[in-house]
Design a protein around this motif. Structure first.
Motif, short mmCIF file in Angstrom:
data_model
loop_
_atom_site.label_atom_id
_atom_site.label_comp_id
_atom_site.label_asym_id
_atom_site.label_seq_id
_atom_site.Cartn_x
_atom_site.Cartn_y
_atom_site.Cartn_z
N UNK A 1 0.85 -1.19 0.00
CA UNK A 1 0.00 0.00 0.00
C UNK A 1 0.88 1.24 0.00
N UNK A 2 0.64 2.14 -0.96
CA UNK A 2 1.42 3.37 -1.03
C UNK A 2 0.94 4.34 0.05
N UNK A 3 1.88 4.80 0.86
CA UNK A 3 1.55 5.73 1.94
C UNK A 3 1.88 7.16 1.49
N UNK A 4 0.89 8.03 1.57
CA UNK A 4 1.10 9.43 1.18
C UNK A 4 1.05 10.31 2.42
N UNK A 5 1.86 11.36 2.40
CA UNK A 5 1.91 12.29 3.53
C UNK A 5 1.28 13.63 3.22
N UNK A 6 0.96 13.85 1.93
CA UNK A 6 0.45 15.16 1.53
C UNK A 6 1.57 16.15 1.25
N UNK A 7 2.81 15.67 1.34
CA UNK A 7 3.96 16.55 1.12
C UNK A 7 4.71 16.21 -0.16
N UNK A 8 4.09 15.37 -1.00
CA UNK A 8 4.77 14.91 -2.21
C UNK A 8 5.05 16.03 -3.21
N UNK A 9 4.19 17.06 -3.22
CA UNK A 9 4.35 18.16 -4.18
C UNK A 9 5.07 19.35 -3.56
N UNK A 10 5.77 19.11 -2.44
CA UNK A 10 6.44 20.20 -1.73
C UNK A 10 7.90 19.86 -1.47
N UNK A 11 8.72 20.90 -1.35
CA UNK A 11 10.13 20.74 -1.00
C UNK A 11 10.37 21.34 0.38
N UNK A 12 11.08 20.61 1.23
CA UNK A 12 11.40 21.10 2.57
C UNK A 12 12.58 22.06 2.49
N UNK A 13 12.37 23.30 2.93
CA UNK A 13 13.45 24.29 2.92
C UNK A 13 14.03 24.49 4.33
N UNK A 14 13.40 23.86 5.32
CA UNK A 14 13.95 23.85 6.68
C UNK A 14 13.36 22.66 7.43
N UNK A 15 14.21 22.02 8.25
CA UNK A 15 13.79 20.80 8.96
C UNK A 15 14.55 20.75 10.29
N UNK B 1 13.67 25.23 20.92
CA UNK B 1 14.69 24.42 20.25
C UNK B 1 15.77 24.02 21.25
N UNK B 2 16.62 23.08 20.82
CA UNK B 2 17.68 22.59 21.69
C UNK B 2 18.82 23.59 21.82
N UNK B 3 18.94 24.51 20.87
CA UNK B 3 20.04 25.48 20.89
C UNK B 3 19.58 26.85 20.43
N UNK B 4 20.34 27.86 20.81
CA UNK B 4 20.04 29.23 20.40
C UNK B 4 20.20 29.36 18.88
N UNK B 5 21.18 28.66 18.33
CA UNK B 5 21.44 28.73 16.89
C UNK B 5 20.24 28.23 16.08
N UNK B 6 19.65 27.12 16.51
CA UNK B 6 18.48 26.59 15.79
C UNK B 6 17.30 27.55 15.86
N UNK B 7 17.14 28.19 17.02
CA UNK B 7 16.05 29.15 17.18
C UNK B 7 16.25 30.34 16.24
N UNK B 8 17.47 30.85 16.16
CA UNK B 8 17.76 31.97 15.25
C UNK B 8 17.56 31.57 13.80
N UNK B 9 17.98 30.36 13.45
CA UNK B 9 17.80 29.86 12.09
C UNK B 9 16.33 29.81 11.72
#
Length: 221
Positions: free
Chosen positions: A35-49, A138-146
């Protein structure tokens, strides 16, 4: 009487032999299909994670309530270019935040905690639109600023995109109006030319009629 001699006892005491491999194959009772599992994100690109913990402000209780720990993403649609913020819980993958990033949105550092920030959004994580006040840590100040920098960058880019779309729509409307005015002008010129021709034809008929009448008057009895 049954024999209980040594040979009989040896047979009884002998260890059971290992199961012999007959080479037979048993088909499964239930056949499972892929069974193919879809997330609804197939037509999108992640620019931050990024990994984070999300909270929402409970207006009735006047306190922050945890929404979940997981991954927050900015997803950019490949076709429309719109960007939405999506966060899922790590274990269950349940959506705990899902909303578009709009030009009117701003994100601010949470007072007293440089690893956290807050923002308002119209969220759709629960299947209906709700005005929410979010706080993410976030775990760090850097991630929060990003995260904050990307949030503001996306919001500004969406504003420029809307301005560009509005300008294109206005240009298209003006072009249609120009074409319409041109057609109206051409139609007016054609109607004017036709009216002039009709007037000339009437004038010729009147001159011809006057000439015939004059000839009848001057002819001898």
């Amino acid at each position: 009487m049954a024999s209980t001699g040594p040979e009989r006892r040896e047979e009884e005491d002998a260890p059971a032999g290992e199961d012999e491999d007959t080479g037979a194959q048993v088909a499964p009772i239930v056949k499972l299909e892929v069974v193919a599992v879809t997330t609804g994100e197939e037509e999108e690109d992640a620019i931050l994670d990024l990994k984070a913990k999300l909270y929402r402000f409970d207006k009735e209780g006047k306190q922050w309530k945890e929404r979940g720990v997981g991954t927050v993403k900015f997803l950019k649609h490949k076709g429309s270019g719109k960007v939405r913020l999506v966060m899922r819980q790590s274990k269950t993958l349940k959506i705990c935040a899902n909303h578009l990033v709009l030009p009117t949105m701003t994100v601010q550092e949470h007072s007293g905690n440089d690893k956290s920030c807050v923002w308002h959004a119209t969220d759709f994580a629960d299947g209906e639109l709700k005005d929410e006040l979010f706080c993410i840590r976030f775990a760090s100040v850097e991630n929060c600023k990003t995260f904050m920098e990307m949030f503001q960058e996306v919001a500004e880019s969406q504003g420029k995109k809307e301005e560009s779309e509005d300008a294109s729509a206005a240009a298209g409307l003006l072009e249609k109006l120009s074409v319409g005015d041109s057609k109206t002008e051409d139609k007016g010129q054609e109607e004017g030319s036709l009216a002039t021709k009709e007037k000339v034809a009437v004038d010729k008929e009147e001159v011809r009629a006057e000439a015939d009448k004059k000839d009848e008057t001057e002819s001898p009895a």
